[in-house]
Design an enzyme around this catalytic site. Structure first.
Site, PDB file in Angstrom:
ATOM      1  N   GLY A  11       0.711  -1.174  -0.087  1.00 13.11           N
ATOM      2  CA  GLY A  11      -0.149   0.036   0.027  1.00 13.11           C
ATOM      3  C   GLY A  11       1.108   1.363  -0.080  1.00 13.11           C
ATOM      4  O   GLY A  11       1.767   1.235   0.514  1.00 13.11           O
ATOM      5  N   ARG A  72       0.824  -5.054  -4.875  1.00 15.64           N
ATOM      6  CA  ARG A  72       0.949  -6.012  -4.163  1.00 15.64           C
ATOM      7  C   ARG A  72       1.378  -7.313  -4.877  1.00 15.64           C
ATOM      8  O   ARG A  72       0.629  -7.454  -6.040  1.00 15.64           O
ATOM      9  CB  ARG A  72      -0.349  -6.371  -3.259  1.00 15.64           C
ATOM     10  N   ASP A 103       5.248  -4.375   5.887  1.00  9.90           N
ATOM     11  CA  ASP A 103       5.471  -5.690   6.384  1.00  9.90           C
ATOM     12  C   ASP A 103       5.835  -6.875   5.199  1.00  9.90           C
ATOM     13  O   ASP A 103       6.888  -7.445   5.155  1.00  9.90           O
ATOM     14  CB  ASP A 103       4.276  -6.157   7.189  1.00  9.90           C
ATOM     15  N   GLY A 104       4.835  -6.913   4.193  1.00  5.78           N
ATOM     16  CA  GLY A 104       4.981  -7.631   2.829  1.00  5.78           C
ATOM     17  C   GLY A 104       6.331  -7.272   2.033  1.00  5.78           C
ATOM     18  O   GLY A 104       7.145  -8.156   1.935  1.00  5.78           O
ATOM     19  N   THR A 125       4.397   3.066   5.356  1.00  8.68           N
ATOM     20  CA  THR A 125       2.903   2.591   5.722  1.00  8.68           C
ATOM     21  C   THR A 125       2.331   3.450   6.498  1.00  8.68           C
ATOM     22  O   THR A 125       2.726   3.808   7.284  1.00  8.68           O
ATOM     23  CB  THR A 125       2.660   1.326   6.269  1.00  8.68           C
ATOM     24  N   ASP A 127       0.115   2.397   8.425  1.00  5.89           N
ATOM     25  CA  ASP A 127      -0.402   1.730   9.409  1.00  5.89           C
ATOM     26  C   ASP A 127       0.353   1.838  10.795  1.00  5.89           C
ATOM     27  O   ASP A 127       0.097   1.483  11.844  1.00  5.89           O
ATOM     28  CB  ASP A 127      -0.482   0.275   9.121  1.00  5.89           C
ATOM     29  N   ASP A 129       2.859   0.107  11.788  1.00  4.50           N
ATOM     30  CA  ASP A 129       2.994  -1.399  12.281  1.00  4.50           C
ATOM     31  C   ASP A 129       4.189  -2.114  12.168  1.00  4.50           C
ATOM     32  O   ASP A 129       4.182  -3.356  12.305  1.00  4.50           O
ATOM     33  CB  ASP A 129       1.992  -2.049  11.707  1.00  4.50           C
ATOM     34  N   ARG A 171      -5.150  -1.718   9.319  1.00  4.69           N
ATOM     35  CA  ARG A 171      -4.932  -3.154   9.042  1.00  4.69           C
ATOM     36  C   ARG A 171      -5.153  -3.678  10.484  1.00  4.69           C
ATOM     37  O   ARG A 171      -6.257  -3.524  10.959  1.00  4.69           O
ATOM     38  CB  ARG A 171      -3.649  -3.351   8.455  1.00  4.69           C
TER      39      ARG A 171
END
Ligand code: F6P
Length: 319
Positions: A11, A72, A103-104, A125, A127, A129, A171
């Protein structure tokens, strides 16, 4: 190292452009050639790779999104996909790679590093996270977007004396919801890191009304459930009528804040320094306003932790 690549993946987040700019300018400053890989790992597999010059990253520092585009890429999770990526890197003589994403994206960078291609992960990101950094590129801009929306919703909530449910992204992480709730004075904040009790939510609403509160804002992180589901559950349990606002992808766009631009510039430049120093397989971050870097394997094994003191504070301030 004389040739490096840069890609953005997963993202997008506001601040990816200033991060790309920093990578390109820092590398060229040190006489290292830079190649842009367009479309994330998908572009790496298909060889969508072009040399970047100083001017390639002109006039992007203030723009949201990513000039390198992103995707993605399920294929890159497979050894075959990774092999195709490695062949492209070899064909272009690229010796190291800066991967900007979440993360990905870090998992892809780890796989490449383990197969002999030094990568450095830069956390991008909304997020917030990613372990190994206190804040990710894009979080501050997204937070300000949410606050802007929340303030506007508050105006109409006050006029109509209504309760609003606002669903925010993140997420599996509650950072965006928690920070937005705290900064926007929400009455209730629901985050995935903490179970919620509908009876308690209803009780807070009722007590507020008894004290003369005419409107309420409830923030629901998408990792808890959808805003619409929550509103339905609340209605069933208490007969409370609400309006629901799902903020959605506007949270990912917009001009990066000054704070995100500075963070992106620092982290992007540091990633290049590490590659030049021959230190691949790292993930860069910021802690206590100091740049840090961790082994990317270790970084992925750690867990991002939400600041529980802030959860407590948000409850104390919204009584
Ligand atoms: O990771 C960023 C993020 O915006 C999450 O907050 C959200 O769950 C997800 O991406 C949405 O992904 P997509 O843009 O693929 O719908």
């Amino acid at each position: 190292m004389k040739k490096i690549g840069v890609l953005t993946s997963g993202g997008d987040s506001p601040g990816m452009n200033p991060a790309i700019r920093a990578v390109v300018r820092k590398a060229i400053f040190h006489n290292v050639e830079v190649y842009g890989i367009y479309g994330g790992y998908t572009g790496l597999i298909s060889g969508n790779i072009k040399k970047l010059e100083l001017g390639s990253v002109g006039d992007i520092i203030h723009r949201g999104g990513t000039m390198l585009h992103t995707a993605r890429c399920p294929e890159f999770k497979t050894p075959e996909g990774q092999q195709k990526g490695i062949e492209q890197l070899k064909a272009h003589g690229i010796e190291g790679l800066v991967v900007i994403g979440g993360d990905g994206s870090y998992r892809g960078a780890r796989a490449l590093t383990q197969q002999g291609y030094p990568c450095v992960g830069v956390p991008g990101t909304i997020d917030n996270d990613i372990p190994g950094t206190e804040v990710t590129i894009g979080f501050d801009t997204a937070l300000n977007t949410v606050i802007d929306a929340l303030d506007k919703i508050r105006d109409t909530a006050t006029s109509h004396e209504r309760t609003f449910v606002i669903e925010v992204m993140g997420r599996d992480a509650g950072d965006l919801a928690l920070f937005a709730g705290l900064a926007g004075g929400a009455e209730t904040i629901l985050i995935p890191e903490e179970d919620f009790d509908m009876a308690e939510v209803a009780d807070r609403l009722r007590k507020g009304q008894e004290r003369g509160k005419k409107h309420s804002i409830i923030i629901v992180a998408e990792g808890v459930c959808s805003g619409n589901d929550f509103a339905k559950q609340l209605k069933e349990a208490t007969n409370f009528d609400t309006r629901v606002s799902v903020l959605g992808h506007i949270q990912r766009g917009g001009s990066p804040t000054a704070s995100d631009r500075v963070l992106a510039s620092r982290l992007g430049a540091r990633a290049v320094e590490l590659l030049i120093e021959g230190k691949g397989g790292r993930a860069v971050g910021i802690e206590k306003n100091t740049l840090v870097d961790y082994d990317i394997v270790e970084a992925l094994e750690r867990k991002h932790r939400l600041d529980l003191d802030l959860v407590k504070l948000s409850k104390e301030l919204s009584i």
